[in-house]
Enzyme design. Structure first.
Site, PDB file in Angstrom:
ATOM      1  N   ARG A 290     -12.421 -27.768  -2.995  1.00  0.00           N
ATOM      2  CA  ARG A 290     -11.507 -28.110  -1.890  1.00  0.00           C
ATOM      3  C   ARG A 290     -11.620 -27.100  -0.762  1.00  0.00           C
ATOM      4  O   ARG A 290     -12.071 -25.970  -0.964  1.00  0.00           O
ATOM      5  CB  ARG A 290     -10.061 -28.197  -2.382  1.00  0.00           C
ATOM      6  CG  ARG A 290      -9.469 -26.898  -2.920  1.00  0.00           C
ATOM      7  CD  ARG A 290      -8.858 -25.997  -1.874  1.00  0.00           C
ATOM      8  NE  ARG A 290      -7.910 -25.053  -2.465  1.00  0.00           N
ATOM      9  CZ  ARG A 290      -7.678 -23.856  -1.971  1.00  0.00           C
ATOM     10  NH1 ARG A 290      -8.326 -23.425  -0.908  1.00  0.00           N
ATOM     11  NH2 ARG A 290      -6.791 -23.076  -2.542  1.00  0.00           N
TER      12      ARG A 290
ATOM     13  N   GLU B  15       0.670 -27.426   1.570  1.00  0.00           N
ATOM     14  CA  GLU B  15       0.686 -26.019   1.988  1.00  0.00           C
ATOM     15  C   GLU B  15       0.007 -25.841   3.352  1.00  0.00           C
ATOM     16  O   GLU B  15       0.479 -25.093   4.210  1.00  0.00           O
ATOM     17  CB  GLU B  15      -0.011 -25.175   0.917  1.00  0.00           C
ATOM     18  CG  GLU B  15      -0.105 -23.718   1.270  1.00  0.00           C
ATOM     19  CD  GLU B  15      -0.602 -22.867   0.118  1.00  0.00           C
ATOM     20  OE1 GLU B  15      -0.294 -23.164  -1.050  1.00  0.00           O
ATOM     21  OE2 GLU B  15      -1.288 -21.865   0.405  1.00  0.00           O
TER      22      GLU B  15
ATOM     23  N   ARG C 177      -5.646 -30.500   3.254  1.00  0.00           N
ATOM     24  CA  ARG C 177      -6.460 -30.001   2.141  1.00  0.00           C
ATOM     25  C   ARG C 177      -7.454 -31.105   1.860  1.00  0.00           C
ATOM     26  O   ARG C 177      -7.054 -32.249   1.618  1.00  0.00           O
ATOM     27  CB  ARG C 177      -5.595 -29.756   0.899  1.00  0.00           C
ATOM     28  CG  ARG C 177      -4.793 -28.459   0.934  1.00  0.00           C
ATOM     29  CD  ARG C 177      -5.716 -27.252   0.714  1.00  0.00           C
ATOM     30  NE  ARG C 177      -4.979 -26.002   0.833  1.00  0.00           N
ATOM     31  CZ  ARG C 177      -4.420 -25.365  -0.196  1.00  0.00           C
ATOM     32  NH1 ARG C 177      -4.495 -25.873  -1.409  1.00  0.00           N
ATOM     33  NH2 ARG C 177      -3.803 -24.233  -0.018  1.00  0.00           N
TER      34      ARG C 177
ATOM     35  N   CYS D 188      -1.779 -19.437   3.864  1.00  0.00           N
ATOM     36  CA  CYS D 188      -1.794 -18.307   2.921  1.00  0.00           C
ATOM     37  C   CYS D 188      -3.055 -17.469   3.146  1.00  0.00           C
ATOM     38  O   CYS D 188      -4.151 -18.024   3.268  1.00  0.00           O
ATOM     39  CB  CYS D 188      -1.777 -18.851   1.494  1.00  0.00           C
ATOM     40  SG  CYS D 188      -1.727 -17.564   0.230  1.00  0.00           S
TER      41      CYS D 188
ATOM     42  N   THR E 132      -4.787 -15.896   1.182  1.00  0.00           N
ATOM     43  CA  THR E 132      -5.783 -16.008   0.100  1.00  0.00           C
ATOM     44  C   THR E 132      -6.819 -17.085   0.409  1.00  0.00           C
ATOM     45  O   THR E 132      -7.859 -17.139  -0.220  1.00  0.00           O
ATOM     46  CB  THR E 132      -5.117 -16.387  -1.244  1.00  0.00           C
ATOM     47  OG1 THR E 132      -4.500 -17.673  -1.105  1.00  0.00           O
ATOM     48  CG2 THR E 132      -4.084 -15.375  -1.664  1.00  0.00           C
TER      49      THR E 132
ATOM     50  N   ARG F  45     -12.209 -23.436  -2.475  1.00  0.00           N
ATOM     51  CA  ARG F  45     -11.904 -23.143  -3.867  1.00  0.00           C
ATOM     52  C   ARG F  45     -12.684 -24.141  -4.704  1.00  0.00           C
ATOM     53  O   ARG F  45     -12.414 -25.333  -4.676  1.00  0.00           O
ATOM     54  CB  ARG F  45     -10.406 -23.247  -4.143  1.00  0.00           C
ATOM     55  CG  ARG F  45     -10.052 -22.973  -5.585  1.00  0.00           C
ATOM     56  CD  ARG F  45      -8.538 -22.827  -5.811  1.00  0.00           C
ATOM     57  NE  ARG F  45      -8.301 -22.391  -7.165  1.00  0.00           N
ATOM     58  CZ  ARG F  45      -8.194 -23.219  -8.223  1.00  0.00           C
ATOM     59  NH1 ARG F  45      -8.260 -24.515  -8.051  1.00  0.00           N
ATOM     60  NH2 ARG F  45      -8.011 -22.728  -9.431  1.00  0.00           N
TER      61      ARG F  45
ATOM     62  N   ARG G 191      -6.897 -19.750 -14.154  1.00  0.00           N
ATOM     63  CA  ARG G 191      -5.542 -20.319 -14.110  1.00  0.00           C
ATOM     64  C   ARG G 191      -5.320 -21.169 -15.355  1.00  0.00           C
ATOM     65  O   ARG G 191      -6.276 -21.532 -16.046  1.00  0.00           O
ATOM     66  CB  ARG G 191      -5.364 -21.223 -12.880  1.00  0.00           C
ATOM     67  CG  ARG G 191      -5.446 -20.479 -11.553  1.00  0.00           C
ATOM     68  CD  ARG G 191      -5.257 -21.434 -10.382  1.00  0.00           C
ATOM     69  NE  ARG G 191      -5.231 -20.730  -9.105  1.00  0.00           N
ATOM     70  CZ  ARG G 191      -5.094 -21.315  -7.917  1.00  0.00           C
ATOM     71  NH1 ARG G 191      -4.958 -22.625  -7.855  1.00  0.00           N
ATOM     72  NH2 ARG G 191      -5.072 -20.626  -6.806  1.00  0.00           N
TER      73      ARG G 191
ATOM     74  N   GLU H 141      -2.111 -23.318 -10.897  1.00  0.00           N
ATOM     75  CA  GLU H 141      -1.496 -22.048 -10.554  1.00  0.00           C
ATOM     76  C   GLU H 141      -0.159 -21.840 -11.272  1.00  0.00           C
ATOM     77  O   GLU H 141       0.635 -22.773 -11.363  1.00  0.00           O
ATOM     78  CB  GLU H 141      -1.256 -22.058  -9.045  1.00  0.00           C
ATOM     79  CG  GLU H 141      -1.082 -20.700  -8.473  1.00  0.00           C
ATOM     80  CD  GLU H 141      -1.162 -20.741  -6.949  1.00  0.00           C
ATOM     81  OE1 GLU H 141      -0.946 -21.809  -6.363  1.00  0.00           O
ATOM     82  OE2 GLU H 141      -1.435 -19.682  -6.382  1.00  0.00           O
TER      83      GLU H 141
HETATM   84  N1  ARG Z   1       2.593 -16.927  -2.770  1.00  0.00           N
HETATM   85  C1  ARG Z   1       2.133 -17.152  -4.106  1.00  0.00           C
HETATM   86  C2  ARG Z   1       1.923 -15.829  -4.816  1.00  0.00           C
HETATM   87  O1  ARG Z   1       1.878 -14.839  -4.138  1.00  0.00           O
HETATM   88  C3  ARG Z   1       0.860 -17.960  -4.129  1.00  0.00           C
HETATM   89  C4  ARG Z   1      -0.365 -17.276  -3.589  1.00  0.00           C
HETATM   90  C5  ARG Z   1      -1.683 -17.995  -3.655  1.00  0.00           C
HETATM   91  N2  ARG Z   1      -1.570 -19.391  -3.868  1.00  0.00           N
HETATM   92  C6  ARG Z   1      -1.459 -20.315  -2.923  1.00  0.00           C
HETATM   93  N3  ARG Z   1      -1.243 -21.544  -3.315  1.00  0.00           N
HETATM   94  N4  ARG Z   1      -1.548 -20.022  -1.669  1.00  0.00           N
HETATM   95  O2  ARG Z   1       1.812 -15.786  -6.017  1.00  0.00           O
END
Ligand code: ARG
Length: 377
Positions: free
Chosen positions: A147, A246, A250, A292, A294, A301, A330, A335
């Site tokens: 993704r 999010e 996506r 995010c 990340t 991913r 995971r 997650e």
């Molecule tokens: N904010 C969450 C954490 O710090 C998720 C971080 C990464 N995952 C995500 N779906 N962006 O654990």
């Protein structure tokens, strides 16, 4: 019509007005100083706690982005959820600059060596033919998924989005997607009005996102739910797009078994088609911008659902290979979940500072090694 509203929004992006057009959630009533104290004295292992030193806190606590986002908008999820791994989201694209003193070390730590002076490479999907089937015998890998995330240029991220933004984005996304052809031809299903049963079935099949992730909720990313949220999929359910979960988009390619080459080919072809029609937020240093940190950079991913019962009973070995190959392990349903029956969701961890192809290749190499070890145990 869409463009006019967006322009109007940009013209209006004066801080005082922003507060009225983008109402804050209940967590905004939290006291920033008090919650910071609590985080400091907690035993949280989050990157937020690690890098939000008193010095940085005092430097950033009264800063605002051009759209009016505050430090609180970015860190409220980590302040509420001390068990966060990361604990911070960008309230808008600008937040990565305004709060760089905090984001930069977190980005560097998460993406394993993306220091302040590093620049993300240009987009390069590489040659999918170089990636084959990870599990031709079909013994270990249940399914494979790749993704990426995209934000539409000109719109803020969740905590700053109005109900109109959610609707406009859904409008633009669904219109664009229904024009796709060939293997991408499919339908857009808005969450609004979707029967509970259909929704649950889609979640159980790992096609649709769950509602009410507490990390997103605390980040003010679930307001006006289910307005503007939805899912598109092709007839084979191998190409999917999540709208306004999010990230604004996506884009997902997935199928049963371990043919990573085919899954990646479909993702790249689909993304290229969509990019002809929608302009996405991109930064010279950080690559594609996501909510995010990340997910910055390639936003890729690449993951497998893999059954490795022997490694599951010697978990330390699994974590050691994962570390060596920069993989993230995971639980079975993703997650923040546990592994059931030795089935894990394993993916590349780094997405920034390397090309799209390299990110997928890290997963390819790591999973190849994991299967080898499982076979030898
Ligand atoms: N904010 C969450 C954490 O710090 C998720 C971080 C990464 N995952 C995500 N779906 N962006 O654990």
């Amino acid at each position: 019509m869409i463009i006019c509203k967006r322009l109007l929004y940009l013209i209006q992006s004066d801080t005082s007005k922003m507060c009225t057009i983008a109402p804050r959630g209940k967590s905004s009533k939290m006291n920033l100083e008090m919650e910071f104290e609590k985080l400091q004295t907690s035993n949280s292992k989050s990157l937020l706690k690690k890098y939000l030193t008193p010095e940085i806190f005092h430097k950033l606590k009264d800063q605002k982005t051009q759209m009016g986002s505050t430090l609180m908008d970015c860190i409220q999820s980590g302040l509420v959820n001390h068990d966060s791994g990361v604990g911070i989201y960008a309230a808008d694209a600008d937040a990565y600059t305004t709060f760089a003193d905090l984001f930069d070390p977190i980005i560097d730590d998460y993406h394993k060596g993306f220091s302040k002076n590093k620049v993300h490479p240009a987009k390069d999907f590489g040659d999918y033919k170089k990636l084959g089937n990870l599990d031709p015998e079909g013994k270990y890998i249940k399914s494979t998924r790749v993704r990426c995330g995209r934000s539409i240029q000109g719109y803020p991220f969740n905590p700053r989005m109005t109900v109109e933004h959610y609707k406009e984005i859904e409008d633009e996304v669904s219109k664009t997607l229904t024009s796709l052809e060939g293997e991408f031809k499919g339908c857009y299903y808005p969450l609004t009005g979707m029967a509970k049963q259909v929704q649950e079935q889609l979640i159980n099949d790992h096609f649709l996102f769950k509602e009410g992730d507490r990390f997103l909720q605390a980040a003010n990313a679930c307001r006006f739910w289910p307005t503007g949220r939805g899912i598109y999929f092709n007839n084979d359910k191998t190409f999917l797009i999540w709208c306004n979960e999010e990230d604004h988009l996506r884009i997902i390619s997935m199928q049963q078994g371990g043919d990573l080459g085919d899954v990646y080919r479909r993702l790249v072809t689909g993304v290229n088609e969509i990019e002809k029609k929608i302009t996405f937020s991109h930064d010279n240093r950080l690559g594609f911008l996501t909510f995010c940190p990340t997910n910055l950079g390639t936003t890729i991913r690449a993951s497998v659902h893999i059954k490795v019962p022997k490694l599951a009973s010697e978990q330390q070995k699994l974590y050691n290979v994962a570390d060596k190959y920069n993989l993230q392990v995971r639980g079975t349903t993703g997650e923040h979940t546990d592994a059931v029956d030795g089935i894990y969701d394993i993916s590349n961890k780094r997405r920034l500072g390397l090309t799209e192809f390299q990110a997928v290749k890290e997963m390819y190499d790591g999973i190849t090694e994991i299967i080898k070890i499982e076979k030898d145990l």
